[in-house]
Scaffold this active site. Structure first.
Site, mmCIF file in Angstrom:
data_model
loop_
_atom_site.group_PDB
_atom_site.id
_atom_site.type_symbol
_atom_site.label_atom_id
_atom_site.label_comp_id
_atom_site.label_asym_id
_atom_site.label_seq_id
_atom_site.Cartn_x
_atom_site.Cartn_y
_atom_site.Cartn_z
ATOM 1 N N CYS A 57 0.822 -1.216 0.000
ATOM 2 C CA CYS A 57 0.000 0.000 0.000
ATOM 3 C C CYS A 57 0.861 1.273 0.000
ATOM 4 O O CYS A 57 1.406 1.604 -1.034
ATOM 5 C CB CYS A 57 -1.015 -0.042 1.136
ATOM 6 S SG CYS A 57 -2.531 0.800 0.660
ATOM 7 N N HIS A 77 -4.109 -5.083 0.519
ATOM 8 C CA HIS A 77 -3.670 -5.637 1.802
ATOM 9 C C HIS A 77 -3.708 -7.171 1.838
ATOM 10 O O HIS A 77 -4.731 -7.758 2.192
ATOM 11 C CB HIS A 77 -4.526 -5.049 2.927
ATOM 12 C CG HIS A 77 -4.223 -3.604 3.148
ATOM 13 N ND1 HIS A 77 -3.247 -3.177 4.024
ATOM 14 C CD2 HIS A 77 -4.716 -2.496 2.558
ATOM 15 C CE1 HIS A 77 -3.166 -1.859 3.976
ATOM 16 N NE2 HIS A 77 -4.061 -1.425 3.096
ATOM 17 N N GLU A 83 -2.422 -9.007 3.940
ATOM 18 C CA GLU A 83 -2.547 -9.455 5.345
ATOM 19 C C GLU A 83 -4.001 -9.472 5.787
ATOM 20 O O GLU A 83 -4.302 -9.953 6.880
ATOM 21 C CB GLU A 83 -1.714 -8.561 6.269
ATOM 22 C CG GLU A 83 -2.353 -7.232 6.688
ATOM 23 C CD GLU A 83 -2.371 -6.178 5.587
ATOM 24 O OE1 GLU A 83 -1.905 -6.460 4.477
ATOM 25 O OE2 GLU A 83 -2.871 -5.069 5.848
#
Ligand SMILES: NC(=O)CC[C@H](N)C(=O)O
Length: 350
Positions: free
Chosen positions: A240, A324, A326
């Site tokens: 990001c 993202h 994660e």
């Protein structure tokens, strides 16, 4: 009273991870899901040590909580942290307005004596473009991270027989990035945003990760310079804000989008394989792929608007994603990106 801020629209109900995602620093979050708060909050779902967002706007705040992990209501949690929240707002109407006009500046105040003109003046004086928001959210000193994600994440065979030392630049890092790296077998050192590149390279890391973080990537030239000093020397992974800083460091341009990408339902295609992931996203800026030098490949495309969602530059041993992997909150489809980073570090050792 928090600063007047930008209002991104959002489609997720996993509010606690959003409240503690440092990438929202200085911004209001408007929840498009109408009913918020029914699972309360708990200590396990925090994505950083603090709430950094300017305020939370919801349609209907649940009057009760019902979840076995709940330790506190959302209302109590925000009050303790002095974070502004407002409910009984017509969030659908604001969402439609944002869809037309793009992100807007807003003001929330508890001071009823303020006149409309004064509130407007405050809004006009607030800026996100050209402001360094990273320095408010980064850590003060380097630290080691060891915690892994829980058993719910054991869907990938991600244990590497080798250990890789990864230095993570904290531009506002979400803890699940660190947990996922640890679960993939990495030893992790987190350093502040202003930490000298030479000190990082002296540690002889196997790889460096440039984290997510709030605000305008063009407003943090010190971070771009750090990325420039590291890229090409060791394998790097940008997530990001990290992706945007890599774009800038390579001589490319970043620009502010109309209302950015927020929420857990963005389709992204990996151009190399044709595979489509549903991804978690939260960004207001993007990299202009046309501005990047020869040799940089656009690996991922956001299928909603065809914007650049990922890059690799094999010569420089770099990979980056605009979204993202994660998750937390959001779908886990893109988790394999951490495995790709481990492979990049492994290949560089050979
Ligand atoms: N999640 C993030 O890292 C946000 C990236 C960037 N600061 C933006 O808003 O575009």
């Amino acid at each position: 009273m928090p600063n007047p801020s930008v209002l991104p629209g959002l489609k997720s109900a996993r509010y606690q991870e959003i409240l503690t995602d440092p990438s929202y620093a200085g911004q209001f979050v408007l929840m498009t899901n109408p009913h918020i708060g029914n699972t309360g909050v708990n200590s396990g779902d925090e994505e950083s040590i603090k709430c950094f967002l300017g305020g939370l706007i919801v349609r209907s705040l649940s009057i009760c909580t019902s979840n076995w992990r709940c330790t506190e209501t959302l209302d109590e949690y925000l009050r303790k942290r002095n974070i502004m929240g407002i409910y009984d707002v017509d969030t659908r109407a604001i969402t439609r307005r944002l869809r037309e006009d793009g992100s807007l500046i807003g003001v929330l105040s508890t001071d009823q004596s303020l006149k409309d003109k004064e509130l407007l003046e405050m809004a006009k004086n607030w800026k996100i473009v050209g402001v360094d928001l990273i320095s408010d959210v980064t850590c003060d000193a380097p630290y080691e991270w060891v915690d892994k994600t829980g058993s719910g994440w054991e869907f990938n065979d991600n244990q590497s027989s080798e250990t890789f030392h990864v230095v993570v630049y904290d531009f506002g890092v979400k803890h699940n990035i660190l947990r996922r790296l640890a679960s993939y077998g990495c030893k992790i050192t987190v350093v502040p945003a202003s930490w000298p590149a030479s000190d990082v390279l002296n540690l002889k890391p196997d790889g460096v990760l440039f984290s997510n973080g709030p605000g305008d990537p063009a407003a943090v030239p010190y971070a771009v310079k750090t990325v420039q000093e590291i890229v090409g020397k060791v394998p790097v992974f940008g997530i990001c804000m990290g992706h945007q800083l890599i774009g800038q460091a390579l001589g490319g341009k970043t620009f502010k989008m109309k209302f950015g990408h927020h929420g857990g339902n963005h389709p992204v295609r990996d151009n190399r394989t044709g595979r489509v992931d549903i991804s978690a996203q939260n960004h207001n800026y993007a990299v202009d792929p046309e501005s990047l030098p020869e040799g940089v490949q656009v690996t991922h495309i956001n299928l909603n608007d065809q914007s650049c969602a990922g890059l690799v530059f094999p010569k420089m041993k770099l990979m980056s994603l605009q979204y993202h992997p994660e998750s937390s909150p959001g779908p886990h489809d893109s988790d394999l990106a951490f495995g790709e980073f481990v492979e990049l570090m492994k290949n560089n050792r050979l």
